[in-house]
Design a protein around this motif. Structure first.
Motif, mmCIF file in Angstrom:
data_model
loop_
_atom_site.group_PDB
_atom_site.id
_atom_site.type_symbol
_atom_site.label_atom_id
_atom_site.label_comp_id
_atom_site.label_asym_id
_atom_site.label_seq_id
_atom_site.Cartn_x
_atom_site.Cartn_y
_atom_site.Cartn_z
ATOM 1 N N ALA A 102 0.751 -1.165 0.021
ATOM 2 C CA ALA A 102 -0.015 0.012 0.005
ATOM 3 C C ALA A 102 0.908 1.177 -0.124
ATOM 4 C CB ALA A 102 -0.964 -0.059 1.403
ATOM 5 N N ARG A 103 0.270 2.319 -0.591
ATOM 6 C CA ARG A 103 1.315 3.390 -0.836
ATOM 7 C C ARG A 103 1.235 4.255 0.543
ATOM 8 N NH1 ARG A 103 2.499 6.884 -5.171
ATOM 9 N NH2 ARG A 103 1.252 5.331 -6.285
ATOM 10 N N ALA A 104 2.447 4.600 0.834
ATOM 11 C CA ALA A 104 2.538 5.469 2.119
ATOM 12 C C ALA A 104 1.735 6.654 2.305
ATOM 13 C CB ALA A 104 3.982 5.873 2.384
ATOM 14 N N THR A 105 1.142 7.104 3.442
ATOM 15 C CA THR A 105 0.322 8.034 3.559
ATOM 16 C C THR A 105 0.763 8.975 4.680
ATOM 17 O OG1 THR A 105 -1.015 6.748 5.392
ATOM 18 C CG2 THR A 105 -1.813 6.615 3.112
ATOM 19 N N HIS A 106 1.582 8.625 5.730
ATOM 20 C CA HIS A 106 2.121 9.213 6.654
ATOM 21 C C HIS A 106 3.560 9.315 6.938
ATOM 22 C CE1 HIS A 106 -2.144 9.040 7.533
ATOM 23 N NE2 HIS A 106 -2.163 9.817 8.519
ATOM 24 N N SER A 107 4.248 9.842 7.558
ATOM 25 C CA SER A 107 5.710 9.806 7.840
ATOM 26 C C SER A 107 5.754 10.069 9.464
ATOM 27 C CB SER A 107 6.558 10.824 7.135
ATOM 28 O OG SER A 107 6.195 12.205 7.580
ATOM 29 N N VAL A 108 6.699 9.589 9.927
ATOM 30 C CA VAL A 108 7.124 9.780 11.253
ATOM 31 C C VAL A 108 7.686 10.815 11.686
ATOM 32 C CG1 VAL A 108 8.269 8.482 13.354
ATOM 33 C CG2 VAL A 108 7.337 7.046 11.863
ATOM 34 N N ARG A 109 6.894 11.564 12.669
ATOM 35 C CA ARG A 109 7.442 12.990 13.027
ATOM 36 C C ARG A 109 8.003 12.982 14.368
ATOM 37 N NH1 ARG A 109 3.501 16.146 16.061
ATOM 38 N NH2 ARG A 109 4.556 17.929 15.001
ATOM 39 N N LEU A 161 1.491 12.888 4.767
ATOM 40 C CA LEU A 161 2.396 13.116 3.932
ATOM 41 C C LEU A 161 1.928 14.470 3.202
ATOM 42 C CD1 LEU A 161 3.329 9.946 2.162
ATOM 43 C CD2 LEU A 161 4.687 11.011 3.944
ATOM 44 N N GLY A 162 2.628 15.246 3.249
ATOM 45 C CA GLY A 162 2.604 16.748 2.628
ATOM 46 C C GLY A 162 2.291 17.706 3.583
ATOM 47 N N THR A 163 2.186 17.210 4.947
ATOM 48 C CA THR A 163 2.259 18.098 5.989
ATOM 49 C C THR A 163 3.606 18.143 6.616
ATOM 50 O OG1 THR A 163 0.148 17.325 6.576
ATOM 51 C CG2 THR A 163 1.218 18.419 8.377
ATOM 52 N N VAL A 198 17.866 14.881 6.735
ATOM 53 C CA VAL A 198 16.430 14.243 7.508
ATOM 54 C C VAL A 198 15.713 15.475 8.350
ATOM 55 C CG1 VAL A 198 17.260 12.205 7.718
ATOM 56 C CG2 VAL A 198 17.645 13.640 9.575
ATOM 57 N N SER A 199 16.405 16.571 8.580
ATOM 58 C CA SER A 199 15.962 17.720 9.354
ATOM 59 C C SER A 199 14.997 18.528 8.166
ATOM 60 C CB SER A 199 16.767 18.248 10.215
ATOM 61 O OG SER A 199 17.469 17.724 11.269
ATOM 62 N N LEU A 200 15.745 18.664 6.978
ATOM 63 C CA LEU A 200 15.050 19.523 5.967
ATOM 64 C C LEU A 200 13.896 18.840 5.483
ATOM 65 C CD1 LEU A 200 18.298 21.084 4.333
ATOM 66 C CD2 LEU A 200 16.665 22.291 5.749
ATOM 67 N N ALA A 201 14.129 17.420 5.211
ATOM 68 C CA ALA A 201 12.911 16.676 4.837
ATOM 69 C C ALA A 201 11.735 16.874 5.495
ATOM 70 C CB ALA A 201 13.329 15.423 4.687
ATOM 71 N N ALA A 202 11.813 17.055 6.838
ATOM 72 C CA ALA A 202 10.683 17.117 7.676
ATOM 73 C C ALA A 202 10.148 18.348 7.567
ATOM 74 C CB ALA A 202 11.400 16.985 9.336
ATOM 75 N N ALA A 203 10.825 19.532 7.100
ATOM 76 C CA ALA A 203 10.339 20.632 6.842
ATOM 77 C C ALA A 203 9.493 20.811 5.283
ATOM 78 C CB ALA A 203 11.131 21.855 7.296
ATOM 79 N N GLY A 204 9.981 19.637 4.584
ATOM 80 C CA GLY A 204 9.354 19.831 3.287
ATOM 81 C C GLY A 204 10.489 20.260 2.421
#
Length: 287
Positions: A102-109, A161-163, A198-204
């Motif tokens: 299944a396609r990922a919908t969320h990431s661990v924050r 994802l997208g948040t 990884v820190s920048l990725a969390a901020a999109g």
């Protein structure tokens, strides 16, 4: 070692003398070209190595839920491929990969979150997922999000994802005390450029993997005369082979082999210490 045409970075180019990605045909020389097959990373913190050898240097790390295009799988249990996120090429243990589900919908924050076999914190977790890992959520039960694989994750530890987080420096500060690990990208150990990525990725904000790549691609250059008052929160300081994050006018956040940890170091002292070691600051980049 593969000889590549000028302009192609071997770290980001899936090409060897005997095998290369099909999309590189006409750009590189290889005995054969293959289209590759996409797989998903099914274990937390999977090492990506320079050679198919458990003692080979770690070049980066793949997190749970990331995808990789595999061009070769060996009988010894190694997969040679390219991470779809930052395009890094290397060898992964094939047992840590599976066909995408299944396609990922969320990431661990959260810095790290346990996955439970049921909706109870008293159950022994099946695994611990680091910040940035991706999961497919199919429903909720009480305080938990239910994954496509039947695991239960505390819902507040996830973000759709997208948040995105609004302050990547605050994300980086979550890693304070984490071990320094060359090539690492997880909460169990990471290096200086891994912390930034990884820190920048969390901020999109997408960023390449290594310091030299980040120095060219992230933000814009800022003139720096040496006065600390010229620096702002979030500025990236680059030395040859090292990068740190300005937290404020007095502190630097970075993963450093000097302390073998992610630390908050007095900015003036860090600048003086690194320069005294024969490595003067090379550039400042501002997002």
């Amino acid at each position: 070692m593969t000889h590549l045409p000028e302009g192609l970075d071997p770290r980001l180019t899936a090409a060897r003398p005997d095998l290369a990605a099909l999309h590189l045909k006409g750009m590189v020389e290889a005995a054969r070209f293959v289209a590759g097959e996409r797989f998903a990373v099914t274990r937390p913190g999977v090492p990506v190595r320079k050679e198919p050898d458990p003692l080979a240097p770690l070049v980066t790390e793949a997190l749970f839920g990331e995808t990789v295009t595999v061009y070769e799988t060996t009988m010894e249990g190694w997969a040679w491929g390219q991470l779809d996120g930052d395009l890094y090429v290397g060898w992964l243990p094939s047992e840590a990969l599976s066909a995408p589900g299944a396609r990922a919908t969320h990431s661990v924050r959260a810095l790290r979150t346990p996955v439970f076999p049921g909706p109870s914190i008293k159950l022994p977790p099946t695994e611990l997922l680091s910040l940035g890992s991706r999961v497919a959520i199919t429903g909720t039960r009480e305080r938990f999000a239910v994954t496509a694989g039947g695991g239960f994750v505390f819902a507040d530890h996830l973000a759709s994802l997208g948040t995105h987080e609004t302050d990547f420096v605050a994300v980086a500060a979550q890693y304070l005390g984490a071990a320094y690990l060359w090539g690492g990208r997880s909460s169990l150990g990471l290096d200086c450029s891994g912390l930034v990525q990884v820190s920048l990725a969390a901020a999109g904000i997408e960023a390449p993997r290594d310091t030299d790549m980040q120095e060219k691609a992230v933000g814009a250059p800022v003139a720096f005369s040496g006065a600390l008052g010229e620096l702002r929160r979030g500025d990236l300081l680059f030395w040859p082979g090292h990068v740190g994050i300005v937290e404020d006018g007095e502190t630097l956040l970075h993963a450093t082999a000097f302390f073998m940890s992610v630390v908050r170091e007095p900015l003036a002292a860090a600048l003086a210490r690194i320069q005294a070691g024969g490595t003067p600051l090379r550039s400042v980049r501002r997002l």
